[in-house]
Design an enzyme around this catalytic site. Structure first.
Site, PDB file in Angstrom:
ATOM      1  N   ASP A 198       2.988  -3.555  -6.954  1.00 41.65           N
ATOM      2  CA  ASP A 198       3.743  -4.342  -5.958  1.00 41.65           C
ATOM      3  C   ASP A 198       4.338  -5.607  -6.580  1.00 41.65           C
ATOM      4  O   ASP A 198       4.580  -6.601  -5.875  1.00 41.65           O
ATOM      5  CB  ASP A 198       2.859  -4.706  -4.740  1.00 41.65           C
ATOM      6  CG  ASP A 198       2.315  -3.473  -4.037  1.00 41.65           C
ATOM      7  OD1 ASP A 198       3.021  -2.451  -4.004  1.00 41.65           O
ATOM      8  OD2 ASP A 198       1.173  -3.521  -3.545  1.00 41.65           O
TER       9      ASP A 198
ATOM     10  N   HIS B  72       7.100  -2.113   0.583  1.00 36.27           N
ATOM     11  CA  HIS B  72       5.749  -2.659   0.745  1.00 36.27           C
ATOM     12  C   HIS B  72       5.722  -3.521   2.004  1.00 36.27           C
ATOM     13  O   HIS B  72       6.623  -4.331   2.220  1.00 36.27           O
ATOM     14  CB  HIS B  72       5.383  -3.498  -0.485  1.00 36.27           C
ATOM     15  CG  HIS B  72       4.003  -4.060  -0.405  1.00 36.27           C
ATOM     16  ND1 HIS B  72       2.880  -3.289  -0.589  1.00 36.27           N
ATOM     17  CD2 HIS B  72       3.559  -5.317  -0.108  1.00 36.27           C
ATOM     18  CE1 HIS B  72       1.805  -4.043  -0.430  1.00 36.27           C
ATOM     19  NE2 HIS B  72       2.186  -5.270  -0.140  1.00 36.27           N
TER      20      HIS B  72
ATOM     21  N   SER C  56       9.148  -5.595   2.128  1.00 35.08           N
ATOM     22  CA  SER C  56       9.951  -5.835   0.929  1.00 35.08           C
ATOM     23  C   SER C  56      10.275  -4.514   0.245  1.00 35.08           C
ATOM     24  O   SER C  56       9.407  -3.653   0.129  1.00 35.08           O
ATOM     25  CB  SER C  56       9.168  -6.688  -0.082  1.00 35.08           C
ATOM     26  OG  SER C  56       8.730  -7.895   0.496  1.00 35.08           O
TER      27      SER C  56
ATOM     28  N   ASN D  93      10.210   1.015  -4.252  1.00 39.21           N
ATOM     29  CA  ASN D  93       9.089   1.103  -3.309  1.00 39.21           C
ATOM     30  C   ASN D  93       9.349   0.199  -2.108  1.00 39.21           C
ATOM     31  O   ASN D  93      10.078  -0.785  -2.213  1.00 39.21           O
ATOM     32  CB  ASN D  93       7.799   0.646  -4.017  1.00 39.21           C
ATOM     33  CG  ASN D  93       6.569   0.762  -3.152  1.00 39.21           C
ATOM     34  OD1 ASN D  93       6.420   1.724  -2.373  1.00 39.21           O
ATOM     35  ND2 ASN D  93       5.672  -0.200  -3.246  1.00 39.21           N
TER      36      ASN D  93
ATOM     37  N   ARG E 193      -6.357   9.662 -14.526  1.00 36.94           N
ATOM     38  CA  ARG E 193      -5.071   9.210 -13.976  1.00 36.94           C
ATOM     39  C   ARG E 193      -3.930   9.667 -14.897  1.00 36.94           C
ATOM     40  O   ARG E 193      -2.857  10.058 -14.442  1.00 36.94           O
ATOM     41  CB  ARG E 193      -5.106   7.674 -13.881  1.00 36.94           C
ATOM     42  CG  ARG E 193      -4.054   7.083 -13.005  1.00 36.94           C
ATOM     43  CD  ARG E 193      -4.273   5.592 -12.814  1.00 36.94           C
ATOM     44  NE  ARG E 193      -5.390   5.271 -11.955  1.00 36.94           N
ATOM     45  CZ  ARG E 193      -5.372   5.336 -10.624  1.00 36.94           C
ATOM     46  NH1 ARG E 193      -4.276   5.696  -9.992  1.00 36.94           N
ATOM     47  NH2 ARG E 193      -6.434   5.023  -9.919  1.00 36.94           N
TER      48      ARG E 193
HETATM   49  C1  GRF Z   1       4.636   1.758   5.205  1.00 40.76           C
HETATM   50  O1  GRF Z   1       4.146   0.699   5.935  1.00 40.76           O
HETATM   51  C2  GRF Z   1       5.080   1.310   3.831  1.00 40.76           C
HETATM   52  O2  GRF Z   1       5.576   0.013   3.816  1.00 40.76           O
HETATM   53  C3  GRF Z   1       3.802   1.378   3.049  1.00 40.76           C
HETATM   54  O3  GRF Z   1       3.120   2.500   3.538  1.00 40.76           O
HETATM   55  C4  GRF Z   1       3.547   2.781   4.857  1.00 40.76           C
HETATM   56  C5  GRF Z   1       4.061   4.176   4.847  1.00 40.76           C
HETATM   57  O4  GRF Z   1       4.327   4.643   6.144  1.00 40.76           O
HETATM   58  N1  GRF Z   1       4.067   1.416   1.619  1.00 40.76           N
HETATM   59  P1  GRF Z   1       5.001   6.085   6.317  1.00 40.76           P
HETATM   60  O5  GRF Z   1       4.090   7.076   5.587  1.00 40.76           O
HETATM   61  O6  GRF Z   1       6.373   6.039   5.746  1.00 40.76           O
HETATM   62  O7  GRF Z   1       4.991   6.329   7.790  1.00 40.76           O
END
Ligand code: GRF
Length: 211
Positions: free
Chosen positions: A146, A110, A137, A108, A66
């Site tokens: 997260d 989520h 969020s 981010n 990683r």
């Molecule tokens: C979304 O639901 C976001 O909240 C999560 O991953 C998904 C990404 O969807 N972190 P996309 O690739 O933007 O269509």
């Protein structure tokens, strides 16, 4: 000022498209300087190319650690000098070292009402818990997955006939509204994150904004 954004994806890229469309409509004063994917087959890469955006791919499966992957990703990101690193469906846990390189400049989205349901399967978790509401969020990224400070949330009611797919679909519409709006607040300076604290219009934000 136009906010220089490096956008990180792993999959579909619908948030990426929503962000770029907000830029094109003049609702978001930003420029996506790079779309990065850790998956060479991510559908979002094709979307990015259709939109005329620069892309970069680093297949994480080619790295033995990683740390090695994150060190190269960090170098790619630093080379395009973004004001903000925007995670939009980036399905990789990052090392604290990489997060710290961009602390305060990484955000981010989520699909849950954090602190509820960090990690995966958030829609099913909300259903299983019998929750009345579900949501998304937007939060600044810290080394806790997260777990960084939440800026804003969008809520949807859970109906008795909802399942994980219907919730995900309804929530995505909200995500596409929420994320560009928050990014514009950052671009305009209304929203700032410094020293672990978020301020909005000059006042400390004590609870996530509900949008
Ligand atoms: C979304 O639901 C976001 O909240 C999560 O991953 C998904 C990404 O969807 N972190 P996309 O690739 O933007 O269509």
């Amino acid at each position: 000022m136009s906010l220089k954004i490096a956008l990180l994806i792993s999959g579909r890229g619908s948030n990426l498209v929503a962000i770029q469309e907000a830029i094109e409509r003049g609702e978001l004063e930003a420029k996506i300087v790079l779309v990065f994917s850790n998956r060479p087959t991510a559908a979002g890469l094709e979307a990015a190319e259709r939109l005329g955006l620069a892309t970069a791919i680093l297949d994480h499966t080619a790295f033995s650690t990683r740390e090695a992957f994150d060190s190269e990703l960090g170098a790619i990101l630093e080379a395009c000098q973004p004001d903000l690193v925007v995670l939009a469906g980036f399905m990789r846990i990052m090392t604290a070292k990489l997060v710290d390189r961009f602390r305060g400049r990484m955000i981010n989205i989520h699909p849950s009402l954090l602190p509820l349901y960090p990690g995966l399967n958030t829609h099913q978790s909300a259903l299983d818990a019998g929750d009345e509401f579900h949501g998304a969020s937007v939060h600044f990224v810290t080394p806790d997955v997260d777990g960084g400070p939440v800026v804003a949330q969008a809520k949807i009611p859970i109906r008795s006939d909802d399942n994980a797919e219907s919730l995900a679909a309804k929530l995505l519409v909200e995500e596409h509204r929420l994320y560009p709006r928050i990014l514009q607040w950052i671009a305009s300076g209304r929203l700032q994150y410094q020293g672990g604290e978020i301020s909005f219009d000059g006042s400390k934000l004590n609870a996530p904004l509900q949008l």
